[in-house]
Every structure is written in C-alpha cells, then in structure tokens.
Design an enzyme around this catalytic site. Structure first.
Site, short mmCIF file in Angstrom:
data_model
loop_
_atom_site.label_atom_id
_atom_site.label_comp_id
_atom_site.label_asym_id
_atom_site.label_seq_id
_atom_site.Cartn_x
_atom_site.Cartn_y
_atom_site.Cartn_z
N SER B 93 -1.02 5.30 10.41
CA SER B 93 -0.69 6.73 10.28
C SER B 93 0.81 6.88 10.48
O SER B 93 1.31 6.80 11.61
CB SER B 93 -1.44 7.54 11.33
N LYS B 169 -3.79 13.13 6.51
CA LYS B 169 -3.99 12.74 7.91
C LYS B 169 -3.21 13.66 8.84
O LYS B 169 -3.72 14.09 9.89
CB LYS B 169 -3.56 11.28 8.12
N LYS B 237 2.61 11.86 18.90
CA LYS B 237 3.29 11.16 17.79
C LYS B 237 2.93 11.79 16.45
O LYS B 237 3.81 12.01 15.59
CB LYS B 237 2.87 9.67 17.78
#
Lengths: 295, 295
Positions: B93, B169, B237
C-alpha cells in the site's frame, strides 16, 4: 386504549394511523392541516389541553424542542389537562437536556414520561418498521411497548433515565452524518485521483469500509440523485442538538463540528431540502471537481 | 509459474506460501529475517536483481513507498534484472502518484505493471480471503487473476490505469478511519450524556448508522480491548498517503485531516502499536471521560 396524538405531520400521521389500525382510539387537536383520513380515524378536540384530558396515553411527534415545550407547557397546553396516571410519550427528536426537565415537570403531575425518538423515516413510519429508542422507567416502558410494536420493529429500552432515548438518537445522527462525510471524502478523492468512484465503491463494499451509508448514500452520490430521503435541514438540526448538548457537557466533538459547518454550507447553496447525501457537494465544491464529471 | 516474491513480513509470508500451495515456484531474496517455512518453500537468491532475473512474475509486498522504490530501482534492484515480458505486481500500500511513475519506468523495460494493494489483514492473508484492488492494463490483469485468486476473495479490477488500485485502497482507509471517529464521537457523547454505550450501540446497529466499524471497532471500544488488529501507526501512514496525494491534487479533505491529527495524538500517548479502534481514546481524553467508567 384512548391515545392522544399531537403532531400529525409526515411522520406522525402514519404512526397514528397504525395505532388506530391496532384497535386504539385516537384523540387529536384541531389543526387546519389535519388530513381527511386522520379526521375520519380520530376524535378531533380543540386544544392540547383537551386532548390530554381525554387520554390514557399522550403521544407527541413534533418538529423541535420549542414545539414540545409549547404543546406541553404553553397556554392550553397538555400539562393543564393531564390526569394523574396518564403516560406521556415524546417521540419527537429533541434536546436530551430539555427532555429531562420536561420529564420532571410531567412527573410532578403524577404522570410517567418516556422519550422515544425514532429513526427510519417516512417509509419506516408507514410500514411500521421504525427503530424506536426509549429512555424512562421500566414500568412505563412495559406499558408502552405494545404501542411501540404497532409503529416500529427495533424497539430498544436504552435506559431507565429520561433523556437516554434522545441521547441515543443524537448518537445515531452523529454516526450517519460523519459516515456520509467519510464516503464523500473517499469518493471525491478517488474520482479526483482518476479512478471510477462506482468501481471504488464496489471494490470496498465487502470490507471494513462497509456501511449502510456507503451502500445507500454512496449510490445516491454516484447517481447525483439528491431528492429526499432525509433532508439536510433536519440533519443539520440534529447536529445542532448534538453540539448544544455537547457544549453543556464540556464535550469536544471535532468531526461533528466540522460536518455541522459543512451542512451550513449546503444550506447556504440552497440545499436545505435536498437529501443529506448531497453533503458530498461541499467536498466537491472545495475541490472544484464533481465525481460525476466525465473525464 | 516462477514467481519472485519480495517482502516476506506478516502479510507477505502467508501470501507467498498460498502461491506455493497453488503449485507455483517461489524465488526470494536472502534476508536474515526469512523464516524456516519460507526457506523450505522457496529458492533463495542474493538480491532483488537476481530474483527478477529468474521470475516470470515478480510480486512486491513492502511496508512503504521508499521501500518499493529501493527494491525496484536501487543498487542491485529488480529493475536491473527484469527480462522483457515479466509482470511486476506491487501489492504494497503506497503512494498512488509514485506508483504511476514506477509503472512507467517498468513499462519502459518492456514489462507490464499492476498495482494491487490489499485489505483484510493477517487473517485475510492466511485464509486467502484478502480484498485485492487492482490498477493496470486489462491484459496484465487477466494474466495475474489466477494468482490473486490464490491469495484473496474479492478481486476488483478498479481501472486500466496504474494507480487506480492504490487510489481505491486509500479511499478505503479514509472511510475506515472516519467511520472509527464517527463511532468514537457518538459513543463518547452517549456515555458522557449518561446513556450506556453498549445499549446505544445495540439500538442503532440495525439502522442507517450500521457499519462494519460500529460492529467490530465499536465492540472493541466498549470492551477497551485495543490489541491489534490493525495498528494505529499503519493507519496513520495511510492517511499521510491520502493527504500527501490530496495536496498534490489541490484537494481539501477536512475530516481526513482532523483524524490524521488525532492519530498523531494517539501516537504521542504511546499508542502507535495499538489497534486503530483506540482512536476513541483521543475523544475520551478531550472530554476527560472514558466510556468504560463506572457511573
């Protein structure tokens, strides 16, 4: 049972008619706006006081906190007519804090009080599938339960203290509003970054992002169909209740406060009567980008 | 098929082993951290370049954007070893914007590139039930599909442009984070206003407030069980990716920005390794009130 019903608008009318269908007698106050089916189903008397005087249970379904105060405690208000032992049920969505005050004043007349706001909208009211969230004493709840079952499907006694039902309703409205903003930010991000928002919605609908809001409001956003549904101005009112109650409790609700501001922007752009999924238009406006633009 | 697999951590290890179980050959680079089962299942070579040189398909499952850049384009990186026609699949990701750059550089070597981040966590990786969100050309997707089906359950080709998977995502992570904050504000409000948060959660779970987050993270909040699950530092993150991409696109995401700040506060209080449902502790801290306090 003789049921007084005050507040026969979009929600109250089908709720009252479901009680009538369940075999109860209705008493309502005269209003120019009373529809023919209600006049046929109910005995119409002059004032809230007159309604209360004839009722074993008195139900309110009114727009906002001041309306409940006026109907209960204004001139010719219900409190003047209540007989000892009458059960008062406020099914309006109003301030949890004022609710406690109203309950005390009704209790002082020898009457029980329940706050029992609902969610599920006009469709839920008509189909008797409302979610009902109740605050108030156990005995009063047990007495009212058969009536709730004529109007709703998910009936939860949140707690024995008055206000617990209203608190629950406000919590519900916080989640729905913030989930709408969550889907708005995600879909505007996806679209602006070059992905198809409909495909993104489909891809993530089965995982941790799954919600009723992603399912229902997400689809409205993608189609751009903002007929209500549940109106922005009503959801704005509910977040105002959340923030005024939070203020009284020294409680900081950062994202609720932001979304209340974003609803204000919707209303400034003439969106008060649109469905609350139209909240996405503020995030679209900030980005100068619509998720329905052709690439 | 000969599959190079780089990034054999908590997620990558079970994913690679599921490919092996599906009948494929694994090639991995030497690392002190390689576990015995991976050493047994795979051919171990020296560097990412050596892995790429032997692979028909090269899969990356790395922590963050700079890791992908180093493995692909650093000294002895995979790009040096890639043969024409090899398919590169980045399942990490990472930044959607950097992804487009990496894809172009890989394409220039005569290789296809797919970005294919996943959600579903360690459990999903072990059980091969991951959600996989893919960006990249149709033909490359069709070629990779049988591999995705050995690792995941919900496989969505979000779009033919590289980056579409990463965008999806990020959108997913925005919704999950903001839904966690929605439930946090609602439960802290309810509890602080005197209602039982567990009863409130039960009352509203069947209506428009329903979400996977209310169901799973709501329960963790009420129990106060914040063992991960998905760690705050990783979700932080992901929101950093959202906001840095949004910045590059002149895109304002007000509630995402607030929640990114609230995650920072979690980390400041030592919560980096806690489950992301521990986000509620910031709102509790603001209110000087825990939803798990006895009244």
């Amino acid at each position: 049972m003789k049921i007084g019903f005050i507040g026969l608008g979009i929600m109250g009318r089908p709720m009252a008619l479901n009680l009538k269908k369940g075999g109860h007698e209705l008493i309502v106050p005269e209003r120019a706006s009373l529809t023919g089916d209600v006049r046929e189903a109910a005995r119409v008397v002059a004032t809230p006081r007159d309604v209360a005087a004839e009722s074993e249970t008195l139900i309110l379904m009114l727009p906002d906190t001041p309306d409940v105060e006026t109907v209960l405690f204004g001139e010719n208000g219900a409190a003047e007519g209540l007989r000892k032992g009458t059960l008062v049920i406020d099914m309006s969505s109003i301030s949890p804090i004022e609710t406690r005050d109203y309950a005390k004043r009704i209790n002082a007349k020898g009457c029980d009080y329940l706050d029992a706001p609902v969610s599920g909208g006009e469709v839920g009211a008509k189909q008797a599938t409302l979610t009902v969230m109740i605050g108030g004493p156990d005995a009063a709840f047990e007495r009212a339960k058969p009536l709730f079952e004529l109007m709703g499907k998910t009936i939860t006694h949140v707690g024995p203290e008055n206000g617990a039902g209203q608190v629950c309703k406000v919590a519900n409205q916080i989640i729905v509003a913030l989930n709408i903003q969550a889907v708005s930010e995600a879909l505007v991000f996806a679209s602006r970054a070059g992905a198809d928002p409909a495909k993104v919605r489909a891809a993530i609908s089965g995982g941790f992002a799954a919600s009723r809001v992603l399912e229902l409001h997400g689809e409205r956003m993608i189609k751009g169909s903002f007929d209500p549904g549940f109106k922005i101005k009503l959801h704005q009112k509910d977040l105002n209740l959340a923030l005024s109650s939070a203020k009284a409790l020294d409680l900081a609700l950062p994202n609720t406060a932001v979304v209340q501001q974003l609803f204000a922007s919707c209303i400034a752009h003439g969106g008060a009567e649109q469905d609350h999924s139209a909240l996405i238009q503020v995030t679209e406006g900030l980005a100068a980008h619509s998720i329905r633009d052709k690439k």
